[in-house]
Design a protein around this motif. Structure first.
Motif, PDB file in Angstrom:
ATOM      1  N   TYR A  50      -3.832 -12.369   9.880  1.00  0.00           N
ATOM      2  CA  TYR A  50      -4.133 -11.321   8.893  1.00  0.00           C
ATOM      3  C   TYR A  50      -5.384 -10.535   9.272  1.00  0.00           C
ATOM      4  N   THR A  51      -6.457 -11.236   9.643  1.00  0.00           N
ATOM      5  CA  THR A  51      -7.684 -10.516   9.987  1.00  0.00           C
ATOM      6  C   THR A  51      -7.477  -9.643  11.223  1.00  0.00           C
ATOM      7  N   GLU A  52      -6.699 -10.127  12.179  1.00  0.00           N
ATOM      8  CA  GLU A  52      -6.411  -9.327  13.370  1.00  0.00           C
ATOM      9  C   GLU A  52      -5.593  -8.083  13.024  1.00  0.00           C
ATOM     10  N   SER A  53      -4.703  -8.202  12.026  1.00  0.00           N
ATOM     11  CA  SER A  53      -3.903  -7.033  11.634  1.00  0.00           C
ATOM     12  C   SER A  53      -4.784  -5.958  11.011  1.00  0.00           C
ATOM     13  N   PHE A  54      -5.855  -6.352  10.332  1.00  0.00           N
ATOM     14  CA  PHE A  54      -6.778  -5.361   9.767  1.00  0.00           C
ATOM     15  C   PHE A  54      -7.538  -4.631  10.871  1.00  0.00           C
ATOM     16  N   GLN A  55      -7.893  -5.369  11.900  1.00  0.00           N
ATOM     17  CA  GLN A  55      -8.553  -4.725  13.030  1.00  0.00           C
ATOM     18  C   GLN A  55      -7.610  -3.747  13.725  1.00  0.00           C
ATOM     19  N   LYS A  56      -6.364  -4.139  13.882  1.00  0.00           N
ATOM     20  CA  LYS A  56      -5.408  -3.331  14.639  1.00  0.00           C
ATOM     21  C   LYS A  56      -4.918  -2.112  13.866  1.00  0.00           C
ATOM     22  N   TYR A  57      -4.626  -2.296  12.569  1.00  0.00           N
ATOM     23  CA  TYR A  57      -3.978  -1.223  11.823  1.00  0.00           C
ATOM     24  C   TYR A  57      -4.903  -0.471  10.865  1.00  0.00           C
ATOM     25  N   TYR A  58      -6.044  -1.055  10.496  1.00  0.00           N
ATOM     26  CA  TYR A  58      -6.966  -0.406   9.559  1.00  0.00           C
ATOM     27  C   TYR A  58      -8.343  -0.155  10.168  1.00  0.00           C
ATOM     28  N   ASN A  59      -8.466  -0.369  11.487  1.00  0.00           N
ATOM     29  CA  ASN A  59      -9.775  -0.208  12.139  1.00  0.00           C
ATOM     30  C   ASN A  59     -10.860  -1.057  11.476  1.00  0.00           C
ATOM     31  N   GLY A  60     -10.440  -2.212  10.961  1.00  0.00           N
ATOM     32  CA  GLY A  60     -11.400  -3.117  10.323  1.00  0.00           C
ATOM     33  C   GLY A  60     -11.861  -2.671   8.953  1.00  0.00           C
ATOM     34  N   ASN A  61     -11.267  -1.590   8.410  1.00  0.00           N
ATOM     35  CA  ASN A  61     -11.701  -1.038   7.123  1.00  0.00           C
ATOM     36  C   ASN A  61     -11.009  -1.770   5.972  1.00  0.00           C
ATOM     37  N   GLY A  62     -11.279  -3.043   5.860  1.00  0.00           N
ATOM     38  CA  GLY A  62     -10.678  -3.841   4.805  1.00  0.00           C
ATOM     39  C   GLY A  62     -10.728  -5.314   5.148  1.00  0.00           C
ATOM     40  N   ALA A 274       0.598   2.761   7.982  1.00  0.00           N
ATOM     41  CA  ALA A 274       1.102   4.092   8.322  1.00  0.00           C
ATOM     42  C   ALA A 274       1.275   4.941   7.070  1.00  0.00           C
ATOM     43  N   LYS A 275       1.792   4.344   5.998  1.00  0.00           N
ATOM     44  CA  LYS A 275       1.973   5.086   4.751  1.00  0.00           C
ATOM     45  C   LYS A 275       0.632   5.482   4.144  1.00  0.00           C
ATOM     46  N   ILE A 276      -0.352   4.578   4.170  1.00  0.00           N
ATOM     47  CA  ILE A 276      -1.674   4.893   3.622  1.00  0.00           C
ATOM     48  C   ILE A 276      -2.299   6.062   4.378  1.00  0.00           C
ATOM     49  N   SER A 277      -2.230   6.032   5.680  1.00  0.00           N
ATOM     50  CA  SER A 277      -2.797   7.116   6.485  1.00  0.00           C
ATOM     51  C   SER A 277      -2.096   8.439   6.186  1.00  0.00           C
ATOM     52  N   GLU A 278      -0.777   8.385   6.056  1.00  0.00           N
ATOM     53  CA  GLU A 278       0.010   9.590   5.769  1.00  0.00           C
ATOM     54  C   GLU A 278      -0.365  10.192   4.412  1.00  0.00           C
ATOM     55  N   VAL A 279      -0.440   9.346   3.384  1.00  0.00           N
ATOM     56  CA  VAL A 279      -0.712   9.842   2.029  1.00  0.00           C
ATOM     57  C   VAL A 279      -2.143  10.347   1.903  1.00  0.00           C
ATOM     58  N   CYS A 280      -3.100   9.634   2.495  1.00  0.00           N
ATOM     59  CA  CYS A 280      -4.493  10.084   2.431  1.00  0.00           C
ATOM     60  C   CYS A 280      -4.657  11.441   3.128  1.00  0.00           C
ATOM     61  N   ALA A 281      -3.968  11.624   4.238  1.00  0.00           N
ATOM     62  CA  ALA A 281      -4.031  12.905   4.936  1.00  0.00           C
ATOM     63  C   ALA A 281      -3.421  14.009   4.075  1.00  0.00           C
ATOM     64  N   LYS A 282      -2.320  13.704   3.398  1.00  0.00           N
ATOM     65  CA  LYS A 282      -1.658  14.698   2.543  1.00  0.00           C
ATOM     66  C   LYS A 282      -2.569  15.144   1.392  1.00  0.00           C
ATOM     67  N   TYR A 283      -3.272  14.169   0.790  1.00  0.00           N
ATOM     68  CA  TYR A 283      -4.141  14.478  -0.343  1.00  0.00           C
ATOM     69  C   TYR A 283      -5.528  14.958   0.077  1.00  0.00           C
ATOM     70  N   GLY A 284      -5.849  14.783   1.353  1.00  0.00           N
ATOM     71  CA  GLY A 284      -7.177  15.166   1.814  1.00  0.00           C
ATOM     72  C   GLY A 284      -8.271  14.265   1.272  1.00  0.00           C
ATOM     73  N   ILE A 285      -7.958  12.960   1.158  1.00  0.00           N
ATOM     74  CA  ILE A 285      -8.942  12.002   0.654  1.00  0.00           C
ATOM     75  C   ILE A 285      -9.298  11.013   1.746  1.00  0.00           C
ATOM     76  N   LYS A 286     -10.484  10.451   1.614  1.00  0.00           N
ATOM     77  CA  LYS A 286     -10.953   9.469   2.577  1.00  0.00           C
ATOM     78  C   LYS A 286     -10.157   8.176   2.432  1.00  0.00           C
ATOM     79  N   LEU A 287      -9.880   7.535   3.562  1.00  0.00           N
ATOM     80  CA  LEU A 287      -9.165   6.269   3.542  1.00  0.00           C
ATOM     81  C   LEU A 287     -10.004   5.230   2.798  1.00  0.00           C
ATOM     82  N   PRO A 288      -9.502   4.675   1.683  1.00  0.00           N
ATOM     83  CA  PRO A 288     -10.286   3.662   0.974  1.00  0.00           C
ATOM     84  C   PRO A 288     -10.308   2.347   1.734  1.00  0.00           C
ATOM     85  N   ARG A 289     -11.262   1.499   1.378  1.00  0.00           N
ATOM     86  CA  ARG A 289     -11.274   0.147   1.928  1.00  0.00           C
ATOM     87  C   ARG A 289     -10.077  -0.593   1.340  1.00  0.00           C
ATOM     88  N   ILE A 290      -9.277  -1.213   2.221  1.00  0.00           N
ATOM     89  CA  ILE A 290      -8.023  -1.834   1.800  1.00  0.00           C
ATOM     90  C   ILE A 290      -8.169  -3.356   1.742  1.00  0.00           C
TER      91      ILE A 290
END
Length: 434
Positions: A50-62, A274-290
């Motif tokens: 799980y921790t490795e998946s956060f590094q890989k897919y969320y750049n450690g932002n969560g 992928a969905k979080i990145s897509e939706v945040c880009a659509k709304y123009g909001i910063k990626l929250p900590r997940i």
């Protein structure tokens, strides 16, 4: 031969089931039965995935959070936090246990739909990092208690996103008809955010949802992320507050049977990210900590329960009852949910599973069963029966029904074993009697 799916399980040269290199028949002899056995190596392996998946897919932002209701004790809290996870608690007792294990308040997330004033005071006194508010009444109560203590409590709002996760009706929690959370569709969740932002002694830092348990599909998690980010964006747009974090809950499924359609956990992470990145880009909001909250998926397959077979009743053309020295008092899940399990005779694990059995407990209830129609090796009195995938919601839900003492819990690693929870004695049962 019974299908063995957990990496921590094996069969040795004697044909005995092993867990993390420990012969289960030797564990049963050393510690007695029934006993719970947890593989520390497997727990750590899954935490790292799980921790490795956060590094890989969320750049450690969560960060993953261990949902300790699955199995809460001091040693388990120490193990998961040493792997970088936070701890989620849902009661004062779970909170107290985590604190006693040395978990700092800032790494604790406090859930629950009806927290008492005493529990909220304990959370505030120990600087719990995130109190997940379930309803308006709790919001008002928490603000008042924090004010009396001269504190500001960090809170998230638990939201019902209106998603049915297609699981057993008792473990679906994200749909409108649920005792948990604030409704999204009616505007209740947005109103709670609006009210919280006007309060002096709470700080709204995020949103939370949890759609259910034992989910074997990716789509409900992806949809939940999209829906929750919609609320996140509305709060930003209309209330001019950009929340720091989004907690998408847990509920990732595990193997109980060979037929369970298991999905590797990183696949959930990849698609949700992928969905979080897509939706945040659509709304123009910063990626929250997940955050996510795995519980069962961390400890479920890492645990087994060992029993000694007692009497065997073969009723021709009806069924074969195989009685064990445990039962619904230390595993009530079959009685509650008709939960499936894989069972096998641990001292005959290499033999064909050609005997169909109903595994019966020792409680004075006709419904005290662990499993029906289970294919196991031909049993004899004195055999050791192993039930797999009992690490989650077994010890946690155990009771003293019929004045049965709760069993010990043993943790194993690299062929070594140690007691992490002592078994109860008869003296323990009467300790609080007057």
């Amino acid at each position: 031969m019974v299908y063995i799916y957990s990496p921590c399980l094996n069969i040795n040269e004697n044909g005995h089931l092993t867990i993390s290199g420990c012969d289960t028949t030797a564990l049963a002899k050393q510690y007695g039965t029934p006993i719970y056995v947890i593989s520390e190596e497997e727990v750590r392996r899954i935490c790292r995935s799980y921790t490795e998946s956060f590094q890989k897919y969320y750049n450690g932002n969560g960060r993953p959070i261990y949902a300790s209701k699955a199995f809460n004790c001091k040693e388990m809290c120490r193990v998961v936090t040493s792997e970088g996870l936070d701890v989620e608690v849902v009661s004062g007792g779970e909170l107290y246990t985590a604190l006693q294990a040395g978990v700092s308040g800032g790494r604790i997330h406090f859930q629950g739909n009806n927290k008492s004033s005493k529990e909220l005071e304990l959370a505030i006194d120990n600087d719990v990092g995130d109190i997940v508010v379930d309803n308006f009444s709790e919001l008002e109560k928490l603000n008042k208690i924090a004010g009396e203590k001269g504190a500001i409590a960090n809170i998230s709002l638990r939201v019902k996103p209106g998603i049915d996760a297609h699981t057993h009706e008792f473990i679906r929690t994200g749909q409108v008809d649920s005792k948990f959370g604030l409704d999204l569709e009616s505007g209740e969740a947005f109103s709670a955010a609006k009210r919280a932002l006007k309060m002096d002694n709470v700080k709204l830092i995020g949103l939370h949802c949890h759609i259910g348990s034992q989910i074997m599909e990716k789509e409900p998690f992806v949809h939940a992320a999209e829906v929750m980010l919609g609320l996140h964006h509305r709060i930003y747009k209309e209330l001019e507050v950009e929340l720091e974090q989004l907690n998408l809950g847990g509920g990732f499924g595990i193997h109980y049977l060979e037929t369970d359609d298991f999905i590797p956990y990183h696949e959930y992470m990849q698609e949700v990210s992928a969905k979080i990145s897509e939706v945040c880009a659509k709304y123009g909001i910063k990626l929250p900590r997940i955050y996510i909250e795995p519980g069962r998926s961390i400890v479920g397959e890492a645990g087994i329960t060992l029993y000694t077979v007692g009497n065997i009743k073969e009723i021709p053309n009806v069924r074969n009852y195989v009685a064990i020295d445990g039962g619904m008092y230390e595993n009530p899940r079959y009685a509650l949910y008709q939960s499936d399990y894989t069972c096998l005779i641990a001292n005959k694990a290499n033999r064909p599973a050609d005997y169909v059995a109903t595994i019966a407990g020792k409680c004075c209830e006709s419904g005290d069963l662990i499993q029906e129609h289970a294919h196991i090796q031909s049993p004899e009195e004195g055999d050791i029966l192993a039930v797999l995938s009992t690490g989650a919601y077994n010890y946690s839900m155990a009771s003293n029904y019929n004045r049965n003492p709760r069993p010990a819990c043993i943790m194993v690693s690299q062929g070594e074993s140690r007691v992490i929870i002592r078994g109860e004695t008869y003296e323990d049962l009467v300790r609080n009697d007057l």
